[in-house]
Scaffold this motif. Sequence first.
Motif, PDB file in Angstrom:
ATOM      1  N   UNK A 460       0.845  -1.198   0.000  1.00 40.80           N
ATOM      2  CA  UNK A 460       0.000   0.000   0.000  1.00 40.80           C
ATOM      3  C   UNK A 460       0.882   1.251   0.000  1.00 40.80           C
ATOM      4  N   UNK A 461       0.511   2.221  -0.803  1.00 40.40           N
ATOM      5  CA  UNK A 461       1.232   3.496  -0.810  1.00 40.40           C
ATOM      6  C   UNK A 461       0.895   4.259   0.457  1.00 40.40           C
ATOM      7  N   UNK A 462       1.930   4.748   1.134  1.00 45.12           N
ATOM      8  CA  UNK A 462       1.707   5.440   2.409  1.00 45.12           C
ATOM      9  C   UNK A 462       2.401   6.799   2.407  1.00 45.12           C
ATOM     10  N   UNK A 463       2.043   7.591   3.409  1.00 44.06           N
ATOM     11  CA  UNK A 463       2.640   8.912   3.596  1.00 44.06           C
ATOM     12  C   UNK A 463       3.048   9.056   5.057  1.00 44.06           C
ATOM     13  N   UNK A 464       4.231   9.586   5.285  1.00 47.43           N
ATOM     14  CA  UNK A 464       4.724   9.782   6.647  1.00 47.43           C
ATOM     15  C   UNK A 464       4.123  11.058   7.211  1.00 47.43           C
ATOM     16  N   UNK A 465       3.450  10.928   8.325  1.00 46.38           N
ATOM     17  CA  UNK A 465       2.819  12.110   8.925  1.00 46.38           C
ATOM     18  C   UNK A 465       3.480  12.522  10.249  1.00 46.38           C
ATOM     19  N   UNK A 466       4.313  11.602  10.807  1.00 50.45           N
ATOM     20  CA  UNK A 466       4.938  11.917  12.092  1.00 50.45           C
ATOM     21  C   UNK A 466       6.103  10.957  12.314  1.00 50.45           C
ATOM     22  N   UNK A 467       7.044  11.377  13.134  1.00 52.16           N
ATOM     23  CA  UNK A 467       8.186  10.526  13.500  1.00 52.16           C
ATOM     24  C   UNK A 467       8.269  10.450  15.016  1.00 52.16           C
ATOM     25  N   UNK A 468       8.310   9.243  15.534  1.00 51.81           N
ATOM     26  CA  UNK A 468       8.497   9.034  16.961  1.00 51.81           C
ATOM     27  C   UNK A 468       9.735   8.149  17.161  1.00 51.81           C
ATOM     28  N   UNK A 469      10.853   8.764  17.603  1.00 50.96           N
ATOM     29  CA  UNK A 469      12.098   8.029  17.725  1.00 50.96           C
ATOM     30  C   UNK A 469      12.585   7.601  16.363  1.00 50.96           C
ATOM     31  N   UNK A 470      12.710   6.308  16.158  1.00 51.15           N
ATOM     32  CA  UNK A 470      13.105   5.778  14.855  1.00 51.15           C
ATOM     33  C   UNK A 470      11.931   5.098  14.164  1.00 51.15           C
ATOM     34  N   UNK A 471      10.719   5.365  14.613  1.00 52.41           N
ATOM     35  CA  UNK A 471       9.516   4.771  14.022  1.00 52.41           C
ATOM     36  C   UNK A 471       8.728   5.827  13.263  1.00 52.41           C
TER      37      UNK A 471
END
Length: 484
Positions: A460-471
């Motif tokens: 599935x095509x996704x979009x990064x909306x936030x970063x928590x640590x290395x996740x």
Amino acid sequence: MRKIIVLLLAVLIIFSIGFGLLAQNMDNQQPLVQSYYDSQNIRAKQAFSKTVMYVTIDGEITRSTELMVQDALFKGFYAQADLIVFFINTPGGELSAVHNIMNMFEASGVPICVFVAPLGSTAWSGGTYLLMSSHISAMSIGTIMGSAQPVQTGQLVYNLGYVSAMVSLMTAHARLHDRNVTIAQQFVTINLNLLPDTAKKSGMIDIVANDLFGLLQQLENKTLIKYNSSSGVLAWKLVETADVDDYPGRVSEIDFAGISDSPFLYYYDRPIQYNALNIIVNPYVTYILLIVGLFAIIIGLKTPGFGAEIIGIICLILGLAGLGVLGFNLASILFFVTGSVLFLLELKTQTFALAAGGIACFILGALLIFPTSNWLITYNFIQTVIISVVVVSLFISGFFAYLVYKVGETRKIAKELDIEELVGKTGKTKTDLTPKGQVLVESEIWSAKSHDNKLIREGTKIKVIEVKGLTLIVEPVKSKAKEL
């Protein structure tokens, strides 16, 4: 940053200059004076064994020559040499260096012979002063001595006070060796020159010989005595052994019988460092280094990068060492300190010019290390130490260079993979997010989690909306068709 670096290095140089001036006063003490009084207690050797050291002084007399002579005298003393012969061929040199060598000759615990040789050699100016201060003076056929009128900036000096001081220096040492004072004065006042035969007849030299063997043969029946001369001073004089009793008031005598009978000849081999010093102390080279150093720093402050400043600092240190403001050993320490500072700054700046300058400083510092005569160690050991220091300097330089490279690579990766910059980037899931899994973003695989904890299928095509640590916190990208 550049101004801070230059300021830091300037402070180091100023500190070293101050320390050098303090240390110079301590270094100028004459340990050779005491060696004369101690020599009588350690010269016990086999009667059939005579040791003769011979040293070559060729070219201008400089501070490097002074260091060489001091080192040679100590080596000859501790080798229990019976005679040290200095072969000279010189047009003269620095007054301070000549004066210091004269004092070393006078204080030597081993008899000194200054031999103007081979054929065609000259003992002009400073060379004549050395002849006057030697216990035994000799010349080879076809050589010349004299022309000792002082010269400054290429011109003869006619200042009466200065000339008078040079005359006094020449005559004082002539009296200490019972030589013709009148002719000694004429070397300075009218630039008198003498050939070997004339010099011997006038009492300015003791022996005319073609080579070292001829010199030693003529010493066989002679004795060096110290006695109360007719001029009222305690003077050295080379006399026939049969005539020794004609000189009352003797306080010391050295018999040279057997010195030509299979003597052990010890040649003083000058270390490579002294040859390098001859270049550095050359007045032309010294002033060029100072000028280049000053202009390089000025240009470096007005231009990007650090290369010009580093070259300027290195040239200034070498120039100050050549000028005599810095001692050579002190300059060596300063190079090591400067090299270390440059490597530490390289870790912060990542310009690689500082690392190159640090390597150059380490190598120059190693080459300027000179053995001091206070160390009772062999010449071969000294050379081994110097080579080891150079190798270790190169190894340390290589290690620092590798460290700087790895730090640079780490910073480059950290900058390129700044995880915060992935917010807003798109990619696709590599596994099902349930709600955690893996996604592919910017050609790298990352740990990810769906923002609403719902299932996101693989591919599935996704979009990064936030970063928590290395996740990465992601959400599915809605297709335009579905939006319609």
